[in-house]
Enzyme design. Structure first.
Site, PDB file in Angstrom:
ATOM      1  N   MET A  30      48.973  31.420  34.713  1.00  0.00           N
ATOM      2  CA  MET A  30      49.660  30.281  34.075  1.00  0.00           C
ATOM      3  C   MET A  30      49.447  30.310  32.564  1.00  0.00           C
ATOM      4  O   MET A  30      49.697  29.312  31.874  1.00  0.00           O
ATOM      5  CB  MET A  30      49.148  28.963  34.658  1.00  0.00           C
ATOM      6  N   HIS A  37      41.001  36.187  32.875  1.00  0.00           N
ATOM      7  CA  HIS A  37      42.307  36.826  33.087  1.00  0.00           C
ATOM      8  C   HIS A  37      42.249  38.301  32.661  1.00  0.00           C
ATOM      9  O   HIS A  37      42.804  39.178  33.337  1.00  0.00           O
ATOM     10  CB  HIS A  37      43.388  36.125  32.268  1.00  0.00           C
TER      11      HIS A  37
HETATM   12  P1  AMP Z   1      45.464  30.664  36.205  1.00  0.00           P
HETATM   13  O1  AMP Z   1      46.109  31.094  34.931  1.00  0.00           O
HETATM   14  O2  AMP Z   1      44.375  29.660  36.030  1.00  0.00           O
HETATM   15  O3  AMP Z   1      46.472  30.301  37.265  1.00  0.00           O
HETATM   16  O4  AMP Z   1      44.735  31.939  36.762  1.00  0.00           O
HETATM   17  C1  AMP Z   1      45.413  33.156  36.945  1.00  0.00           C
HETATM   18  C2  AMP Z   1      44.527  34.095  37.704  1.00  0.00           C
HETATM   19  O5  AMP Z   1      43.321  34.298  36.978  1.00  0.00           O
HETATM   20  C3  AMP Z   1      44.128  33.527  39.079  1.00  0.00           C
HETATM   21  O6  AMP Z   1      44.154  34.580  40.040  1.00  0.00           O
HETATM   22  C4  AMP Z   1      42.732  33.033  38.826  1.00  0.00           C
HETATM   23  O7  AMP Z   1      41.927  33.019  39.992  1.00  0.00           O
HETATM   24  C5  AMP Z   1      42.218  34.046  37.827  1.00  0.00           C
HETATM   25  N1  AMP Z   1      41.084  33.509  37.064  1.00  0.00           N
HETATM   26  C6  AMP Z   1      41.022  32.308  36.428  1.00  0.00           C
HETATM   27  N2  AMP Z   1      39.791  32.136  35.887  1.00  0.00           N
HETATM   28  C7  AMP Z   1      39.071  33.246  36.195  1.00  0.00           C
HETATM   29  C8  AMP Z   1      37.727  33.668  35.928  1.00  0.00           C
HETATM   30  N3  AMP Z   1      36.869  32.913  35.240  1.00  0.00           N
HETATM   31  N4  AMP Z   1      37.328  34.875  36.409  1.00  0.00           N
HETATM   32  C9  AMP Z   1      38.185  35.665  37.124  1.00  0.00           C
HETATM   33  N5  AMP Z   1      39.463  35.325  37.405  1.00  0.00           N
HETATM   34  C10 AMP Z   1      39.905  34.128  36.947  1.00  0.00           C
END
Ligand code: AMP
Length: 286
Positions: A30, A37
Site C-alpha cells: 500500500m 517492504h
Molecule cells: P502494506 O504496505 O502495509 O500493505 O504491506 C505490504 C507488504 O509488506 C505486506 O505483505 C506486509 O506484510 C509487508 N510488511 C509490512 N511491514 C513489514 C515488516 N516490518 N517486515 C516485513 N514485511 C512487512
C-alpha cells in the site's frame, strides 16, 4: 523502473516477460515504503527474474472508521526505494482503474472462518477486501511467486488459503518481520505515533517475546499468557484488542499436539492501531 498505471499496459508488460520465458515475482503493497517492504523486494529477486511491485491503497479493505483517507501516501519516495532495490516495474493504479464500477457491490472473495477471528473481529470486512484485491492483482500480474510479510500473519494465512481453495497458479512466500532495534515491527502506521507513544510501543514486541519464552519452556497456560499479554499492553498505554496463542497453520486454538504456534497481538496506541506476532516451536506434549 517502469511505472504503470493502466491495466492494459500492465498486461502488455507481463505478456512480454512471459513470452521471453522470464519468471515473475510480485510484491503487493500500500506504499509508504520502509525497510520491511525493502526486505520483500530483496526476497523477490531470489524468486523471479523480473520483480514487480504494486502500490494500491485498497478502499475495500478499510472500514468507515478506518484511516483510508489519512493513510500516508509518499509516491516519490516509494519510487526511489523501488528503483534502488532493482524493481523492474511498479503497478500504481487509481481506484477507478481497479474498481471501474465502484468497490461497493462488486464481486468479493470471502474466506469463511479465517476472516472473522482476531483482526477480523475488530475490522469487519477487512480481510474480504484484502482477499478480493489480492486475487485481482494476482490475476492481473500472473506472477510465479508472490511475497507477503509475516508481520501481517493473519493476512498471509488468509492469502495462502485463498490460493489453495481457488487453485491459483502462484507460490506464496512469507518473509520475516523487519523490526527497529528496540523490537518494534516497522509499519507505515508507526508514523502516527507521538514520541512518547513511539517509546512505549515496543512493549507489544516484549509481551509477545515473553509469551514465546513461556511456550518454548513447555508452558500450556494459554489463558494465563493471554491475560499477562493484555495486561502488559494496557500497562504500556495500549488499548489492547487481543493477545492470542494460535496454531501457525490455521490460526486455531492449539491442542497439546500442536508444535508450530504463533502468538498474535493487536492494540491501539494514540491514533495508531498496531499489530505484531511471533512464531515459535512449542515442545511436543501429546
Ligand atoms: P502494506 O504496505 O502495509 O500493505 O504491506 C505490504 C507488504 O509488506 C505486506 O505483505 C506486509 O506484510 C509487508 N510488511 C509490512 N511491514 C513489514 C515488516 N516490518 N517486515 C516485513 N514485511 C512487512
Amino acid at each position: 523502473m517502469q511505472t504503470i498505471t493502466r491495466i492494459a499496459e500492465l498486461r502488455a508488460t507481463v505478456t512480454r516477460w512471459r513470452l521471453a520465458r522470464e519468471s515473475i515475482a510480485f510484491v503487493p503493497t500500500m506504499g509508504n515504503l520502509h525497510m520491511g517492504h525493502a526486505s520483500l523486494m530483496s526476497a523477490a529477486h531470489l524468486h523471479g527474474r523480473r520483480v514487480i511491485s504494486s502500490i494500491f491503497v485498497n478502499p475495500m479493505q478499510f472500514g468507515p472508521s478506518d484511516d483510508f483517507s489519512a493513510y500516508p501516501r509518499t509516491p516519490d519516495d516509494d519510487s526511489s526505494l523501488l528503483g534502488e532495490y532493482g524493481v523492474d516495474a511498479l503497478f500504481h493504479p487509481t481506484v477507478e482503474e481497479m474498481y471501474p464500477s465502484g468497490s461497493v457491490g462488486s464481486t468479493v472473495v470471502d474466506v469463511p472462518g479465517l476472516t472473522d477471528i482476531l483482526c477480523g473481529v475488530f475490522r469487519p470486512g477487512h480481510f474480504q477486501g484484502v482477499a478480493t484485491v489480492v486475487v485481482k492483482l494476482l490475476c492481473l500480474v500472473q506472477p510465479d511467486v508472490a511475497i507477503f510479510g509475516e508481520k501481517d500473519f493473519q493476512q498471509l494465512t488468509v492469502i495462502r488459503r485463498v490460493v489453495d481453495d481457488l487453485n491459483l497458479p502462484v507460490k506464496i512466500v512469507g518473509a520475516p518481520t523487519v523490526r527497529a532495534e528496540d523490537g518494534l515491527a516497522l509499519s507505515s502506521r508507526n508514523r502516527y505515533l507521538s514520541a512518547a507513544e513511539r517509546a512505549a510501543a515496543p512493549a507489544m514486541y516484549r509481551a509477545l517475546d515473553a509469551a514465546r519464552r513461556r511456550l518454548e519452556a513447555g508452558d500450556m497456560d494459554y489463558a494465563g499468557m493471554q491475560a499477562e499479554g493484555l495486561a502488559a499492553l494496557a500497562q504500556a498505554g495500549f488499548r489492547p484488542e487481543y493477545f492470542e496463542v494460535r496454531t501457525a497453520d490455521r490460526l486455531a486454538v492449539p491442542t497439546e499436539n500442536d508444535v508450530r504456534v504463533v502468538v498474535l497481538a493487536a492494540g491501539r496506541i494514540g491514533k495508531a492501531r498496531l499489530i505484531d506476532n511471533i512464531q515459535c516451536a512449542a515442545p511436543r506434549r501429546g
